[in-house]
Scaffold this motif. Structure first.
Motif, PDB file in Angstrom:
ATOM      1  N   TYR A  72       0.824  -1.211   0.000  1.00  0.00           N
ATOM      2  CA  TYR A  72       0.000   0.000   0.000  1.00  0.00           C
ATOM      3  C   TYR A  72       0.860   1.264   0.000  1.00  0.00           C
ATOM      4  O   TYR A  72       0.457   2.294  -0.561  1.00  0.00           O
ATOM      5  CB  TYR A  72      -0.949  -0.016   1.198  1.00  0.00           C
ATOM      6  N   SER A  73       2.023   1.191   0.609  1.00  0.00           N
ATOM      7  CA  SER A  73       2.936   2.339   0.569  1.00  0.00           C
ATOM      8  C   SER A  73       3.390   2.608  -0.867  1.00  0.00           C
ATOM      9  O   SER A  73       3.438   3.768  -1.317  1.00  0.00           O
ATOM     10  CB  SER A  73       4.156   2.082   1.452  1.00  0.00           C
ATOM     11  N   ALA A  74       3.713   1.542  -1.589  1.00  0.00           N
ATOM     12  CA  ALA A  74       4.166   1.690  -2.977  1.00  0.00           C
ATOM     13  C   ALA A  74       3.060   2.273  -3.852  1.00  0.00           C
ATOM     14  O   ALA A  74       3.307   3.167  -4.686  1.00  0.00           O
ATOM     15  CB  ALA A  74       4.618   0.336  -3.519  1.00  0.00           C
ATOM     16  N   LYS A  75       1.832   1.791  -3.673  1.00  0.00           N
ATOM     17  CA  LYS A  75       0.711   2.322  -4.453  1.00  0.00           C
ATOM     18  C   LYS A  75       0.496   3.808  -4.178  1.00  0.00           C
ATOM     19  O   LYS A  75       0.333   4.624  -5.099  1.00  0.00           O
ATOM     20  CB  LYS A  75      -0.570   1.551  -4.123  1.00  0.00           C
ATOM     21  N   THR A  76       0.511   4.154  -2.900  1.00  0.00           N
ATOM     22  CA  THR A  76       0.260   5.548  -2.527  1.00  0.00           C
ATOM     23  C   THR A  76       1.387   6.456  -2.997  1.00  0.00           C
ATOM     24  O   THR A  76       1.141   7.577  -3.488  1.00  0.00           O
ATOM     25  CB  THR A  76       0.102   5.655  -0.996  1.00  0.00           C
ATOM     26  N   ARG A  77       2.610   5.987  -2.868  1.00  0.00           N
ATOM     27  CA  ARG A  77       3.748   6.803  -3.297  1.00  0.00           C
ATOM     28  C   ARG A  77       3.724   7.020  -4.821  1.00  0.00           C
ATOM     29  O   ARG A  77       4.053   8.107  -5.317  1.00  0.00           O
ATOM     30  CB  ARG A  77       5.064   6.121  -2.879  1.00  0.00           C
ATOM     31  N   THR A  78       3.309   5.993  -5.535  1.00  0.00           N
ATOM     32  CA  THR A  78       3.219   6.118  -7.001  1.00  0.00           C
ATOM     33  C   THR A  78       2.187   7.170  -7.394  1.00  0.00           C
ATOM     34  O   THR A  78       2.437   8.020  -8.277  1.00  0.00           O
ATOM     35  CB  THR A  78       2.841   4.763  -7.621  1.00  0.00           C
ATOM     36  N   ILE A  79       1.021   7.141  -6.764  1.00  0.00           N
ATOM     37  CA  ILE A  79      -0.019   8.141  -7.051  1.00  0.00           C
ATOM     38  C   ILE A  79       0.479   9.546  -6.702  1.00  0.00           C
ATOM     39  O   ILE A  79       0.255  10.511  -7.453  1.00  0.00           O
ATOM     40  CB  ILE A  79      -1.304   7.819  -6.259  1.00  0.00           C
ATOM     41  N   ALA A  80       1.182   9.678  -5.578  1.00  0.00           N
ATOM     42  CA  ALA A  80       1.697  10.986  -5.168  1.00  0.00           C
ATOM     43  C   ALA A  80       2.703  11.513  -6.183  1.00  0.00           C
ATOM     44  O   ALA A  80       2.703  12.716  -6.511  1.00  0.00           O
ATOM     45  CB  ALA A  80       2.336  10.877  -3.784  1.00  0.00           C
ATOM     46  N   MET A  81       3.547  10.647  -6.708  1.00  0.00           N
ATOM     47  CA  MET A  81       4.533  11.072  -7.705  1.00  0.00           C
ATOM     48  C   MET A  81       3.849  11.518  -9.001  1.00  0.00           C
ATOM     49  O   MET A  81       4.231  12.520  -9.617  1.00  0.00           O
ATOM     50  CB  MET A  81       5.519   9.950  -7.969  1.00  0.00           C
ATOM     51  N   LEU A  82       2.809  10.803  -9.411  1.00  0.00           N
ATOM     52  CA  LEU A  82       2.081  11.179 -10.630  1.00  0.00           C
ATOM     53  C   LEU A  82       1.408  12.538 -10.466  1.00  0.00           C
ATOM     54  O   LEU A  82       1.456  13.387 -11.370  1.00  0.00           O
ATOM     55  CB  LEU A  82       1.029  10.102 -10.959  1.00  0.00           C
ATOM     56  N   GLU A  98      -9.870   7.526 -12.366  1.00  0.00           N
ATOM     57  CA  GLU A  98      -9.113   6.478 -13.043  1.00  0.00           C
ATOM     58  C   GLU A  98      -7.963   5.978 -12.170  1.00  0.00           C
ATOM     59  O   GLU A  98      -7.671   4.781 -12.122  1.00  0.00           O
ATOM     60  CB  GLU A  98      -8.591   6.991 -14.382  1.00  0.00           C
ATOM     61  N   LEU A  99      -7.289   6.911 -11.487  1.00  0.00           N
ATOM     62  CA  LEU A  99      -6.212   6.519 -10.579  1.00  0.00           C
ATOM     63  C   LEU A  99      -6.749   5.681  -9.420  1.00  0.00           C
ATOM     64  O   LEU A  99      -6.104   4.708  -8.978  1.00  0.00           O
ATOM     65  CB  LEU A  99      -5.494   7.764 -10.047  1.00  0.00           C
ATOM     66  N   ARG A 100      -7.918   6.050  -8.913  1.00  0.00           N
ATOM     67  CA  ARG A 100      -8.529   5.284  -7.813  1.00  0.00           C
ATOM     68  C   ARG A 100      -8.814   3.843  -8.243  1.00  0.00           C
ATOM     69  O   ARG A 100      -8.522   2.886  -7.521  1.00  0.00           O
ATOM     70  CB  ARG A 100      -9.829   5.966  -7.364  1.00  0.00           C
ATOM     71  N   VAL A 101      -9.386   3.702  -9.435  1.00  0.00           N
ATOM     72  CA  VAL A 101      -9.698   2.372  -9.943  1.00  0.00           C
ATOM     73  C   VAL A 101      -8.420   1.577 -10.193  1.00  0.00           C
ATOM     74  O   VAL A 101      -8.357   0.368  -9.943  1.00  0.00           O
ATOM     75  CB  VAL A 101     -10.541   2.476 -11.233  1.00  0.00           C
ATOM     76  N   THR A 102      -7.370   2.251 -10.666  1.00  0.00           N
ATOM     77  CA  THR A 102      -6.109   1.584 -10.980  1.00  0.00           C
ATOM     78  C   THR A 102      -5.502   0.906  -9.745  1.00  0.00           C
ATOM     79  O   THR A 102      -4.988  -0.221  -9.822  1.00  0.00           O
ATOM     80  CB  THR A 102      -5.104   2.582 -11.567  1.00  0.00           C
ATOM     81  N   VAL A 103      -5.568   1.599  -8.609  1.00  0.00           N
ATOM     82  CA  VAL A 103      -4.963   1.039  -7.386  1.00  0.00           C
ATOM     83  C   VAL A 103      -6.002   0.304  -6.529  1.00  0.00           C
ATOM     84  O   VAL A 103      -5.697  -0.128  -5.411  1.00  0.00           O
ATOM     85  CB  VAL A 103      -4.287   2.144  -6.548  1.00  0.00           C
ATOM     86  N   ASN A 104      -7.240   0.169  -7.069  1.00  0.00           N
ATOM     87  CA  ASN A 104      -8.301  -0.551  -6.367  1.00  0.00           C
ATOM     88  C   ASN A 104      -8.563   0.036  -4.981  1.00  0.00           C
ATOM     89  O   ASN A 104      -8.612  -0.672  -3.972  1.00  0.00           O
ATOM     90  CB  ASN A 104      -7.941  -2.033  -6.249  1.00  0.00           C
ATOM     91  N   ALA A 105      -8.722   1.359  -4.924  1.00  0.00           N
ATOM     92  CA  ALA A 105      -8.952   2.065  -3.672  1.00  0.00           C
ATOM     93  C   ALA A 105     -10.422   2.463  -3.549  1.00  0.00           C
ATOM     94  O   ALA A 105     -11.168   2.493  -4.530  1.00  0.00           O
ATOM     95  CB  ALA A 105      -8.069   3.300  -3.589  1.00  0.00           C
ATOM     96  N   ASP A 106     -10.825   2.785  -2.333  1.00  0.00           N
ATOM     97  CA  ASP A 106     -12.189   3.273  -2.099  1.00  0.00           C
ATOM     98  C   ASP A 106     -12.270   4.783  -2.324  1.00  0.00           C
ATOM     99  O   ASP A 106     -13.289   5.285  -2.805  1.00  0.00           O
ATOM    100  CB  ASP A 106     -12.623   2.955  -0.667  1.00  0.00           C
ATOM    101  N   MET A 107     -11.195   5.475  -1.979  1.00  0.00           N
ATOM    102  CA  MET A 107     -11.229   6.931  -2.098  1.00  0.00           C
ATOM    103  C   MET A 107      -9.812   7.497  -2.135  1.00  0.00           C
ATOM    104  O   MET A 107      -8.909   6.983  -1.463  1.00  0.00           O
ATOM    105  CB  MET A 107     -11.992   7.552  -0.918  1.00  0.00           C
ATOM    106  N   ILE A 108      -9.620   8.547  -2.941  1.00  0.00           N
ATOM    107  CA  ILE A 108      -8.372   9.304  -2.973  1.00  0.00           C
ATOM    108  C   ILE A 108      -8.701  10.734  -2.582  1.00  0.00           C
ATOM    109  O   ILE A 108      -9.608  11.352  -3.154  1.00  0.00           O
ATOM    110  CB  ILE A 108      -7.711   9.281  -4.365  1.00  0.00           C
TER     111      ILE A 108
END
Length: 311
Positions: A72-82, A98-108
């Protein structure tokens, strides 16, 4: 007749009675010691088995938690970098979705340097603040952390990562259903169900903080708070005696293991049941032998009296 009989044969009768009493006491002591040792040995086996299971489960849980945290750290860090590379993504609802769906999250959610949410995939999230646990890191150049909120009614995982060199944070909320199912790979309630102790004894696992049963041979106790006080369970390992609701005295052995207390209880009536049976049979058998001896001596006395009368 009775006085004469007692005067002649009392030494024989007393010797037989004493032998029966000594035999009963010796057998009772021997069987009692063996029974107690067997109970203690069984308690040690039950406690040892549960402790090994708890240690194995705790180690597995720790490893799984670390793996999930890295993921989850890697997913979140990737979104932050983008989002840091292209700030237009922050105001583009479609891109955020689209980013939310990509990382299979409930909310960004994205916050400014004061912690106020300025953009979110959930319309109700805008205008709110990020979690208090992350607010002290709003201005950190590089920061990523994960919170496992598994004790709530709706378990979630919340991760946050610094945005654009300390100008806010990206907070991503994930569902924790799959994590909970993996971390609880065994049914805790059934751990002790296959470890009974004689007819009325129990093996149980308590939470150290609440002293609630999370597993027990008696499934009716699961979820309830034990009647034993914390002062009775304060050492790492120990034993004590208590009386149950029926007034029976129980032997209680316990041992702490991490955040849990392993408990084993056995009523003394169960422990010494076999001893009482053996002593009972010896007393009954001895009484029969004593009665037969008295009858034989009485017959001998009657024969002797008959012979004396004929003379």
């Amino acid at each position: 007749m009775v006085k004469r009989f007692w005067k002649l044969y009392r030494s024989v009768i007393l010797c037989v009675a004493i032998c029966i009493a000594v035999l009963a006491c010796s057998a009772g002591y021997t069987v009692g010691v063996v029974s107690m040792n067997n109970v203690i040995a069984q308690i040690d086996v039950n406690i040892g088995s549960i402790e090994a299971y708890l240690e194995k489960n705790q180690n597995a849980t720790k490893l799984l938690t670390e793996e999930f945290k890295e993921d989850y750290s890697a997913k979140t860090r990737t979104i932050a970098m983008l989002l840091s590379q292209d700030s237009s993504f922050i105001t583009d609802d479609r891109t955020l979705e689209e980013l939310r769906v990509t990382v299979n999250a409930d909310m960004i959610s994205i916050s400014d340097h004061e912690g106020n949410v300025i953009a979110s995939t959930d319309p109700s999230g805008a205008g709110n603040s990020i979690r208090e646990e992350f607010r002290s890191h709003l201005t950190d150049d590089v920061y990523t952390d994960v919170l496992f909120l598994l004790d709530s009614d709706t378990p979630t995982i919340v991760a946050a990562s610094s945005l654009d060199g300390g100008n806010g944070l990206v907070q991503i909320t994930f569902s924790a259903d799959s994590v909970v199912s993996l971390l609880q790979d065994a049914d805790w309630a059934n751990i002790a169900s296959d470890m009974p102790l004689y007819s009325s004894g129990t093996t149980a696992i308590l939470e150290t903080d609440t002293l609630k049963y999370i597993s027990c041979t008696n499934t009716d106790l699961i979820g309830k708070t034990t009647d034993y006080g914390k002062e009775q369970l304060q050492r790492n390992k120990g034993k004590f005696n208590v009386k149950d609701a029926d007034g029976k005295t129980e032997m209680v052995h316990y041992q702490t293991s991490g955040d849990y207390i392993i408990l084993a209880t056995v009523p003394y009536s169960d422990i010494y049941h076999m001893r009482n049976v053996v002593v009972g049979w010896i007393v009954v058998g001895g009484a029969v032998i004593l009665a037969v001896t008295c009858l034989a001596l009485r017959m001998q006395l009657l024969r002797q009296d008959t012979k004396n009368k004929k003379k």
